[in-house]
Design a protein around this motif. Structure first.
Motif, PDB file in Angstrom:
ATOM      1  N   GLU A  37      48.631  38.589  33.104  1.00  0.00           N
ATOM      2  CA  GLU A  37      47.832  37.126  33.209  1.00  0.00           C
ATOM      3  C   GLU A  37      47.982  36.180  31.714  1.00  0.00           C
ATOM      4  O   GLU A  37      48.018  35.314  31.801  1.00  0.00           O
ATOM      5  CB  GLU A  37      46.616  37.300  33.772  1.00  0.00           C
ATOM      6  CG  GLU A  37      46.706  37.577  35.516  1.00  0.00           C
ATOM      7  CD  GLU A  37      45.504  36.982  35.928  1.00  0.00           C
ATOM      8  OE1 GLU A  37      45.417  35.829  36.080  1.00  0.00           O
ATOM      9  OE2 GLU A  37      44.687  37.529  36.597  1.00  0.00           O
ATOM     10  N   GLN A  44      47.572  41.519  42.090  1.00  0.00           N
ATOM     11  CA  GLN A  44      46.456  40.830  42.862  1.00  0.00           C
ATOM     12  C   GLN A  44      46.180  41.295  44.287  1.00  0.00           C
ATOM     13  O   GLN A  44      45.044  41.250  44.825  1.00  0.00           O
ATOM     14  CB  GLN A  44      46.746  39.447  42.930  1.00  0.00           C
ATOM     15  CG  GLN A  44      45.877  38.632  43.308  1.00  0.00           C
ATOM     16  CD  GLN A  44      46.453  37.141  43.395  1.00  0.00           C
ATOM     17  OE1 GLN A  44      46.992  36.920  44.201  1.00  0.00           O
ATOM     18  NE2 GLN A  44      45.552  36.086  42.520  1.00  0.00           N
ATOM     19  N   MET A 100      42.463  33.400  28.585  1.00  0.00           N
ATOM     20  CA  MET A 100      42.961  34.273  29.674  1.00  0.00           C
ATOM     21  C   MET A 100      42.537  35.735  29.584  1.00  0.00           C
ATOM     22  O   MET A 100      42.113  36.489  30.357  1.00  0.00           O
ATOM     23  CB  MET A 100      44.395  34.125  30.133  1.00  0.00           C
ATOM     24  CG  MET A 100      44.725  35.090  31.408  1.00  0.00           C
ATOM     25  SD  MET A 100      43.948  34.599  32.767  1.00  0.00           S
ATOM     26  CE  MET A 100      44.918  33.021  33.425  1.00  0.00           C
ATOM     27  N   ARG A 158      41.772  32.924  43.660  1.00  0.00           N
ATOM     28  CA  ARG A 158      42.735  33.561  43.512  1.00  0.00           C
ATOM     29  C   ARG A 158      44.210  32.625  43.488  1.00  0.00           C
ATOM     30  O   ARG A 158      45.147  33.032  42.802  1.00  0.00           O
ATOM     31  CB  ARG A 158      42.714  34.218  44.899  1.00  0.00           C
ATOM     32  CG  ARG A 158      44.309  35.213  45.117  1.00  0.00           C
ATOM     33  CD  ARG A 158      43.992  35.970  46.346  1.00  0.00           C
ATOM     34  NE  ARG A 158      45.186  36.832  46.492  1.00  0.00           N
ATOM     35  CZ  ARG A 158      45.289  37.837  47.306  1.00  0.00           C
ATOM     36  NH1 ARG A 158      44.156  38.357  47.810  1.00  0.00           N
ATOM     37  NH2 ARG A 158      46.501  38.699  47.441  1.00  0.00           N
ATOM     38  N   HIS A 183      44.771  31.424  39.976  1.00  0.00           N
ATOM     39  CA  HIS A 183      45.445  32.488  39.102  1.00  0.00           C
ATOM     40  C   HIS A 183      46.856  32.564  39.335  1.00  0.00           C
ATOM     41  O   HIS A 183      47.831  32.578  38.418  1.00  0.00           O
ATOM     42  CB  HIS A 183      44.765  33.686  39.148  1.00  0.00           C
ATOM     43  CG  HIS A 183      43.418  33.821  38.325  1.00  0.00           C
ATOM     44  ND1 HIS A 183      43.677  34.675  37.172  1.00  0.00           N
ATOM     45  CD2 HIS A 183      42.496  33.406  38.670  1.00  0.00           C
ATOM     46  CE1 HIS A 183      42.282  34.496  36.696  1.00  0.00           C
ATOM     47  NE2 HIS A 183      41.550  33.942  37.551  1.00  0.00           N
ATOM     48  N   HIS A 227      38.180  28.147  34.466  1.00  0.00           N
ATOM     49  CA  HIS A 227      39.187  27.643  34.896  1.00  0.00           C
ATOM     50  C   HIS A 227      39.518  26.023  34.394  1.00  0.00           C
ATOM     51  O   HIS A 227      40.823  25.937  34.290  1.00  0.00           O
ATOM     52  CB  HIS A 227      39.296  27.734  36.367  1.00  0.00           C
ATOM     53  CG  HIS A 227      39.456  29.067  36.878  1.00  0.00           C
ATOM     54  ND1 HIS A 227      39.402  29.440  38.250  1.00  0.00           N
ATOM     55  CD2 HIS A 227      39.614  30.229  36.431  1.00  0.00           C
ATOM     56  CE1 HIS A 227      39.456  30.636  38.575  1.00  0.00           C
ATOM     57  NE2 HIS A 227      39.666  31.085  37.286  1.00  0.00           N
ATOM     58  N   VAL A 267      40.204  37.798  31.926  1.00  0.00           N
ATOM     59  CA  VAL A 267      40.387  39.033  32.835  1.00  0.00           C
ATOM     60  C   VAL A 267      39.313  40.176  32.169  1.00  0.00           C
ATOM     61  O   VAL A 267      39.359  40.985  33.094  1.00  0.00           O
ATOM     62  CB  VAL A 267      42.017  39.126  32.740  1.00  0.00           C
ATOM     63  CG1 VAL A 267      42.518  40.331  33.562  1.00  0.00           C
ATOM     64  CG2 VAL A 267      42.652  38.250  33.282  1.00  0.00           C
TER      65      VAL A 267
END
Length: 262
Positions: free
Chosen positions: A130, A194, A236, A171, A174, A217, A240
């Motif tokens: 990611e 994922q 990011m 979800r 991402h 986000h 994460v």
């Protein structure tokens, strides 16, 4: 119809027993595996390419000096691996497939799950994927990608009071960043990871946590829109790591309640 293309690494092998149609029981699997391996080698060496005609079951058996049973088994394996597409009837036979990596993302996820990888292992790998995806998204995102991210942010905000719907929307956000990287390898890796890491239920998602995630986000989308690759990667990474801490804690709590659960 064009004649079938024979990989140059393949050589005609006389079957045990002296004839092309007779195979000693027990050798069939090894002969079939060798055909599969040779086709794979020819594919990676670029001697075969998508849409090349590999031939019919009869062609393959004659070319390699094996029984049609062996050739059929090899074709079934090649089809299961996604290397060939098989058409039946007149004009049918096996052709090298065009390829669709996403078809195997779920299969990889299943294998990871069956292997028993831990939540920490999955999230560490997801962090690497990611972070790179966010960096590349800032460099390569198109106007359509930016619009999709904005739409998903609005969608998530409308679902703050619905844990299941909000989780699904997050979800998708991402995934949208991964796809905005325009790197298909990263996208497939992300989808696989994922599938294993993203919860069907989200027991620790409180309204306060959901709002904080939405703020992150929004900032990610803004950094990507500004083409700030380094900033998007750093944010990011922090994001994460936070997700990793939550998922690992959830797994530990579940394991304490039921040692056989995960």
């Amino acid at each position: 119809m064009k004649p079938p293309i024979a990989p140059t690494s393949l050589s005609r092998r006389p079957a045990a027993g002296g004839g092309p149609g007779f195979i000693v029981l027990g050798r069939s699997a090894s002969l079939s595996s060798q055909i599969v391996a040779d086709v794979r080698e020819a594919l990676f060496a670029k001697r075969l390419k998508p849409d090349d005609f590999l031939g019919t079951e009869k062609d393959l058996a004659a070319r390699h000096g094996v029984s049609r049973i062996v050739a059929r088994d090899a074709l079934r394996t090649l089809e299961a691996l996604g290397i060939v597409e098989i058409r039946m009837g007149k004009g049918g036979g096996a052709r090298i497939a065009r390829g669709n990596p996403r078809l195997f993302a779920e299969a990889l996820a299943v294998q990871l799950d069956l292997t028993g990888v831990s939540a920490a292992e999955i999230l560490d790998a997801q962090r690497a994927v990611e972070c790179m995806a966010a960096e590349l998204a800032a460099e390569h995102a198109t106007p359509a990608d930016h619009e999709r991210l904005r739409a998903l942010l609005a969608d998530a905000e409308s679902k703050l009071d619905d844990v299941a719907a909000y989780t699904l929307s997050s979800r998708e956000f991402h995934l949208a960043i991964a796809e905005a990287s325009h790197n298909r390898v990263l996208v497939v890796q992300f989808i696989s990871l994922q599938n294993v890491s993203w919860p069907a239920r989200n027991p620790t998602l409180t309204p306060k946590v959901a709002r904080r995630i939405l703020d992150v986000h929004r900032e990610l989308a803004a950094l990507i829109a500004m083409r700030d690759a380094a900033g998007a990667r750093r944010l990011m990474d922090d994001h994460v790591k936070m997700i990793r801490a939550r998922r690992v804690a959830e797994h530990l709590q579940a394991k304490r309640k039921d040692p056989s659960c995960c």
